[in-house]
Design a protein around this motif. Sequence first.
Motif: not given
Length: 349
Positions: A254, A284, A286
């Motif tokens: 992440r 991921r 973000q």
Amino acid sequence: MAEATGAIDEASNMKVILKHYVSGSPQETDMHLTAGTIKLKAPTDSNAVVVKNLFLSCDPYMVFKMMKLDRHYSESYTPGLPITGYGVAKVLDSSHPDFKNDDLVWGLTGWEEYSLITETNHLFKIQHTDVPLSYYAGILGMPGMTAYIGFYELCSPKTGEYVFVSAASGAVGQLVGQFAKLQGCYVVGCAGSNEKVDLLKNKFGFDEAFNYKEEPDYNAALKRFFPEGIDIYFDNVGGKILDAVLLNLRVYARIAVCGMISQYNLEQPEGVHNLTSIVMKQVRMQGYLVFDYYHLYPKYLQMILPMIREGKVVYVEDIADGLENAPAALVGLFSGRNIGKQVVAVNCV
């Protein structure tokens, strides 16, 4: 120095004014101090408050507001008017039912001795004063929430994971590293001086740290510190370090994209070339803006206040004394001059 003129309910008010829009790296000469006056009564037909500013927060996002940008998440500053940012203040007069005289607050305010705040939706009353008030410009304010949201809410850390933090000695990074250690993770940080590297290892408890300016090959450096790869990358810088991280991720890694300070002063931002890793490692990644998460502030306070009081988390501040030193303090963020969270203490009676 502000001087109240009680008969007409006004005070002199020193302000930091933006002279003109900037392109590239901001300079002290892009701002200047000017004197004015301010009425110390909030308009009765409003929800406004008049505050005396105590501490002002210097934050990287402010460079965007100094530019004339067509599309951005917040409006640009207006040349000729005071710049604005997060700060800690004392309420002098209030027309808002939730704030009363002498309340201490943190939120968006002007870079001046006194401010009339009309947009009070992001103004928070300070309930806990057994900690330094300046902390509400840092660990107990926007930077603290930024670290908390990015690490816990977006990255969902697990004990034993491998965590890398860039710009790790700054307002946000120093907290992410400590949160990761408390979670039982292995943590490495990078910073821009040997003094900051020493701070990371000996003050904040990072397992390892390195001076990125002394590393000719970021990919090789990360392989040295993370032979098994990286589970969580908290990105404050972007650019070539992000590109190197993408080559060293573990499956299901992440990335919380908090900022990209290495790119803010470039006329042509650097490209990122290793994006296929996001697909191959099922990563991921973000980006986020902290003000979308302020509803979680009470939850954050429940976690962080006991950590501060018990000494489980420490916070290093770099406090510039006086409004006249505010432009230099802000500009210093972009050359790495600050050690820890950069704050300005406003001197006014």
